[in-house]
Design an enzyme around this catalytic site. Structure first.
Site, PDB file in Angstrom:
ATOM      1  N   GLU A   1      -4.837   9.580   8.173  1.00  0.00           N
ATOM      2  CA  GLU A   1      -3.381   9.544   8.404  1.00  0.00           C
ATOM      3  C   GLU A   1      -3.004  10.386   9.633  1.00  0.00           C
ATOM      4  OE1 GLU A   1      -0.566   8.219   6.607  1.00  0.00           O
ATOM      5  OE2 GLU A   1      -1.908   6.970   5.418  1.00  0.00           O
TER       6      GLU A   1
ATOM      7  N   CYS B   1      -4.122  -1.292  -2.492  1.00  0.00           N
ATOM      8  CA  CYS B   1      -4.263   0.160  -2.624  1.00  0.00           C
ATOM      9  C   CYS B   1      -5.055   0.377  -3.906  1.00  0.00           C
ATOM     10  CB  CYS B   1      -2.883   0.791  -2.729  1.00  0.00           C
ATOM     11  SG  CYS B   1      -2.900   2.554  -3.124  1.00  0.00           S
TER      12      CYS B   1
ATOM     13  N   ASP C   1       0.856  -1.192   0.000  1.00  0.00           N
ATOM     14  CA  ASP C   1       0.000   0.000   0.000  1.00  0.00           C
ATOM     15  C   ASP C   1       0.891   1.240   0.000  1.00  0.00           C
ATOM     16  OD1 ASP C   1      -2.594   1.352   0.139  1.00  0.00           O
ATOM     17  OD2 ASP C   1      -1.945   2.016   2.108  1.00  0.00           O
ATOM     18  N   SER C   2       0.314   2.352  -0.433  1.00  0.00           N
ATOM     19  CA  SER C   2       1.057   3.612  -0.413  1.00  0.00           C
ATOM     20  C   SER C   2       1.391   4.015   1.027  1.00  0.00           C
ATOM     21  CB  SER C   2       0.216   4.705  -1.059  1.00  0.00           C
ATOM     22  OG  SER C   2      -1.009   4.831  -0.369  1.00  0.00           O
TER      23      SER C   2
ATOM     24  N   CYS D   1     -11.378   3.097  -1.128  1.00  0.00           N
ATOM     25  CA  CYS D   1     -10.043   3.471  -0.665  1.00  0.00           C
ATOM     26  C   CYS D   1      -9.806   2.733   0.641  1.00  0.00           C
ATOM     27  CB  CYS D   1      -9.967   4.980  -0.445  1.00  0.00           C
ATOM     28  SG  CYS D   1      -8.416   5.500   0.306  1.00  0.00           S
TER      29      CYS D   1
ATOM     30  N   HIS E   1      -8.301   3.420   3.248  1.00  0.00           N
ATOM     31  CA  HIS E   1      -8.367   4.179   4.504  1.00  0.00           C
ATOM     32  C   HIS E   1      -9.800   4.316   5.029  1.00  0.00           C
ATOM     33  CE1 HIS E   1      -4.331   5.387   3.452  1.00  0.00           C
ATOM     34  NE2 HIS E   1      -4.218   6.105   4.547  1.00  0.00           N
TER      35      HIS E   1
HETATM   36  N1  DGL Z   1      -4.379   3.497  -0.127  1.00  0.00           N
HETATM   37  C1  DGL Z   1      -4.842   4.416  -1.106  1.00  0.00           C
HETATM   38  C2  DGL Z   1      -6.080   3.851  -1.830  1.00  0.00           C
HETATM   39  O1  DGL Z   1      -6.649   2.819  -1.455  1.00  0.00           O
HETATM   40  C3  DGL Z   1      -5.136   5.793  -0.580  1.00  0.00           C
HETATM   41  C4  DGL Z   1      -3.985   6.547   0.012  1.00  0.00           C
HETATM   42  C5  DGL Z   1      -3.199   7.407  -0.927  1.00  0.00           C
HETATM   43  O2  DGL Z   1      -3.726   8.373  -1.514  1.00  0.00           O
HETATM   44  O3  DGL Z   1      -2.027   7.100  -1.066  1.00  0.00           O
HETATM   45  O4  DGL Z   1      -6.485   4.441  -2.798  1.00  0.00           O
END
Ligand code: DGL
Length: 281
Positions: A164, A79, A16-17, A198, A200
């Site tokens: 975050e 992600c 993931d990012s 997403c 998050h």
């Molecule tokens: N984890 C990313 C997603 O599911 C969102 C976070 C980011 O913008 O890096 O899209």
């Protein structure tokens, strides 16, 4: 240094990012507790949601290469932004020469598969990062499976920073939760199903539920993505045999290990995390 590296079998890589993919990892570990997992968060370069196609592709490819190097036979892009902007290119252009015996999977297809059975009006909303919404990956994937479904997307650029920064339960978050829900329902009042697209967003779910009209169903990704991985492993016994089983989980971050340990607790609550810093690229 890395106990999984250089073995014939290896852990399932989860990328993931940042921290969001931990919500997916949690479901993997609940459903598939016998497997080993290696999580990589590109926390130093998060967020990806506002970055260009080229950059998300470049960063995601670097992460996939790192997880392959560390012995993962299979990597899940947990992600949406990376799945939307990098998955196809990696599968079609990079894997054949990089590692033809390894696989990379994403989170969009398993989520898209869910919606057909949920919506009655055939009007589905998507709340996600700007990158995911603008890529059109969800409408394209959903149309392939259910041509009669209309998909309306709204980007929620403030939701990832709220999570975050551990502000997802604050009163301040209410404004932005209502704002994007209002935009979505303003665009398509017939919406009866909303994808939280997403990783998050599960942390904002309580608030989203509170401000979403009660008849609207929310589609979360953790369970469908975990079920889809389970099904993939069942259908691909040769890959299944290459995934190590020991119930272990290690974490890698491009940020400081200490910072990751602190913030990861928001997503994983209880668990002690075994985390190391890595450099990508
Ligand atoms: N984890 C990313 C997603 O599911 C969102 C976070 C980011 O913008 O890096 O899209």
């Amino acid at each position: 240094m890395y106990p999984f590296a250089f073995q014939k079998t290896g852990p399932i890589g989860v990328f993931d990012s940042g921290y969001g993919g931990l919500t997916i990892l949690k479901k993997f570990r609940e459903l598939l507790p016998q497997y080993d997992f290696l999580y990589l968060g590109d926390n130093a370069r998060t967020p990806y949601g506002t970055r260009s196609f080229e950059i998300v592709y470049e960063f995601t490819l670097e992460a996939v290469k790192k997880l392959f190097e560390l012995g993962c036979p299979l990597v899940i892009l947990a992600c949406n932004t990376a799945s939307a902007k990098a998955l196809r290119s990696i599968q079609q252009h990079d894997l054949p020469h990089l590692a033809p015996d390894k696989r990379v999977l994403g989170v969009i297809r398993p989520t898209a598969e869910c919606v057909g059975a949920v919506t009655r009006t055939r009007h589905v909303g998507l709340l996600a990062t700007a990158g995911t919404v603008n890529s059109q990956s969800y409408p394209l994937e959903i149309k392939k499976l259910f041509p009669d479904i209309e998909v309306t997307g709204v980007a929620c650029p403030m939701w990832v920073p709220l999570v975050e920064n551990n502000e997802y339960a604050s009163e301040g978050a209410d404004y932005f939760v209502r704002k994007y829900i209002g935009e979505l329902l303003g665009k398509d009042p017939q919406t009866d199903t909303v994808i939280l697209g997403c990783t998050h967003y599960p942390l904002l779910k309580e608030k989203i539920r509170r401000f979403m009209p009660p008849h609207i169903r929310l589609v979360e990704q953790g369970e469908p993505v975990a079920e889809s991985l389970k099904d993939y492993l069942r259908r691909h016994p040769e890959m299944n045999a290459r995934c190590s089983r020991g119930g272990g989980c290690e974490f890698l971050t491009t940020e400081s290990a200490e910072k990751f340990r602190e913030s990861a607790s928001v997503f994983l609550h209880d668990t002690e995390v075994d985390v190391r810093s890595v450099v990508l690229g």
